[in-house]
Design an enzyme around this catalytic site. Structure first.
Site, PDB file in Angstrom:
ATOM      1  N   TRP A   8       2.043  -6.534  -5.090  1.00 57.37           N
ATOM      2  CA  TRP A   8       1.043  -5.462  -5.091  1.00 57.37           C
ATOM      3  C   TRP A   8      -0.302  -5.928  -4.524  1.00 57.37           C
ATOM      4  CZ3 TRP A   8       1.531  -2.811 -10.608  1.00 57.37           C
ATOM      5  CH2 TRP A   8       2.766  -2.148 -10.672  1.00 57.37           C
ATOM      6  N   HIS A  97       0.784 -17.827  -0.185  1.00 61.99           N
ATOM      7  CA  HIS A  97       0.739 -16.614   0.644  1.00 61.99           C
ATOM      8  C   HIS A  97      -0.304 -16.808   1.755  1.00 61.99           C
ATOM      9  CE1 HIS A  97       0.209 -12.529   1.978  1.00 61.99           C
ATOM     10  NE2 HIS A  97       1.376 -12.260   1.411  1.00 61.99           N
ATOM     11  N   GLU A  99      -2.417 -14.898   3.018  1.00 61.96           N
ATOM     12  CA  GLU A  99      -3.763 -14.378   2.742  1.00 61.96           C
ATOM     13  C   GLU A  99      -4.574 -15.409   1.968  1.00 61.96           C
ATOM     14  OE1 GLU A  99      -2.428 -10.714   1.030  1.00 61.96           O
ATOM     15  OE2 GLU A  99      -1.884  -9.993   3.032  1.00 61.96           O
ATOM     16  N   SER A 215       5.696  -6.246   6.693  1.00 58.62           N
ATOM     17  CA  SER A 215       5.904  -4.836   7.062  1.00 58.62           C
ATOM     18  C   SER A 215       7.330  -4.351   6.800  1.00 58.62           C
ATOM     19  CB  SER A 215       5.512  -4.586   8.529  1.00 58.62           C
ATOM     20  OG  SER A 215       4.144  -4.871   8.730  1.00 58.62           O
ATOM     21  N   GLY A 236       5.093  -5.870   0.608  1.00 58.20           N
ATOM     22  CA  GLY A 236       3.690  -5.651   0.259  1.00 58.20           C
ATOM     23  C   GLY A 236       3.384  -4.168   0.171  1.00 58.20           C
TER      24      GLY A 236
HETATM   25  P1  PGA Z   1       3.388  -6.206   3.890  1.00 58.12           P
HETATM   26  O1  PGA Z   1       3.043  -7.534   3.052  1.00 58.12           O
HETATM   27  O2  PGA Z   1       4.757  -5.759   3.434  1.00 58.12           O
HETATM   28  O3  PGA Z   1       2.301  -5.234   3.549  1.00 58.12           O
HETATM   29  O4  PGA Z   1       3.392  -6.586   5.332  1.00 58.12           O
HETATM   30  C1  PGA Z   1       4.018  -8.483   2.816  1.00 58.12           C
HETATM   31  C2  PGA Z   1       3.402  -9.662   2.114  1.00 58.12           C
HETATM   32  O5  PGA Z   1       2.256 -10.001   2.407  1.00 58.12           O
HETATM   33  O6  PGA Z   1       4.030 -10.284   1.246  1.00 58.12           O
END
Ligand code: PGA
Length: 255
Positions: A8, A97, A99, A215, A236
């Site tokens: 999330w 991750h 990010e 995605s 995500g």
């Molecule tokens: P997303 O994110 O499905 O929005 O691309 C996947 C993730 O970062 O684990």
């Protein structure tokens, strides 16, 4: 059994919203299906969601966290220990991750510490690895994956390697609506299997689970899930819509 994990990220922004989202997923996924499902909400919602789960014995959704610290306890302001997560019945913990690598500056060394702490607490790490668009263009996918696997799994005992879940998450595909094709994901996943078996040996690494993330949605889930070598998905944005997330799980169940 395929594993489908909802990440999330920093959503939703209220406890009520989190409860509603989890409730909507849980209601549609009663009983033990042919797919293992885990939901990774922000830390602060874990107790509320655990409450919902405790009241619904039939709901088989597992709890996950999006990160954790590498020490068990002590003077580490703002951090969350793997023991605290275990106490909240968390099973999976995402580590590394992209990010966090990019925005928080987490290095492979830090990720390795976290991963070993997660294993040490008897939880299951989901290690995220993957290349940038630039690295892909330069044909460096193999090198990037190998470096991340070597460094992130350093000093992990061979006996524990199959406990680690790896998520192949090409950075250019995350949150972009530009998913990696099923064939390209398969190539990368096979490449990850090869690297892991080269480092840790063929024996004892065959059952390591490798997911795809980036995605993923109900329109493309089948492209990944129908490959035996791809053991599931890390989802995500599509996991923030209960109906859409459950459609993805159902695709996994139908295979
Ligand atoms: P997303 O994110 O499905 O929005 O691309 C996947 C993730 O970062 O684990």
């Amino acid at each position: 059994m395929k594993l489908i994990v909802a990440n999330w990220k920093m959503n939703p922004t209220s406890r009520n919203g989190a409860r509603q989202l989890f409730d909507a997923i849980g209601r549609r996924l009663k009983g033990r299906g042919r797919v293992e499902v885990a939901v990774c909400p922000p830390f602060v919602y874990l107790p509320s969601i655990l409450d919902i789960l405790s009241g619904r014995k039939k709901c088989q959704v597992k709890l996950g966290a999006q990160d954790c610290f590498w020490e068990e306890k002590g003077a580490f302001t703002g951090e969350i220990s793997p023991l605290m997560l275990r106490d909240l019945k968390v099973k999976y913990v995402i580590v590394g991750h992209s990010e966090r690598r990019k925005l928080i500056g987490e290095t492979d060394e830090i990720i390795n510490e976290k991963l070993r702490a997660v294993l040490g607490a008897n939880l299951t790490p989901i290690l995220c690895i993957g290349e940038t668009a630039e690295e892909r263009k330069k044909g460096k996918i193999f090198q990037v994956l190998e470096k991340e696997i070597r460094e992130d799994l350093k000093k992990v005992p061979k006996s524990k390697i199959e406990k680690v879940v790896i998520a192949y998450e090409p950075i250019w595909a995350i949150g972009t609506n530009n998913p990696c094709s099923g064939d390209d994901a398969l190539t990368a996943v096979l490449c990850i299997r090869k690297i892991v078996s080269q480092i840790f040996g063929k024996k004892g690494t065959r059952n390591i689970r490798i997911l795809y993330g980036g995605s993923a949605n109900s329109k493309n889930a089948q492209d990944y899930l129908f490959h035996d070598s791809i053991n599931g998905l890390l989802v995500g944005s599509a996991s923030l819509d209960a109906g859409e997330f459950v459609r993805i799980v159902k695709i996994g169940q139908s295979l």
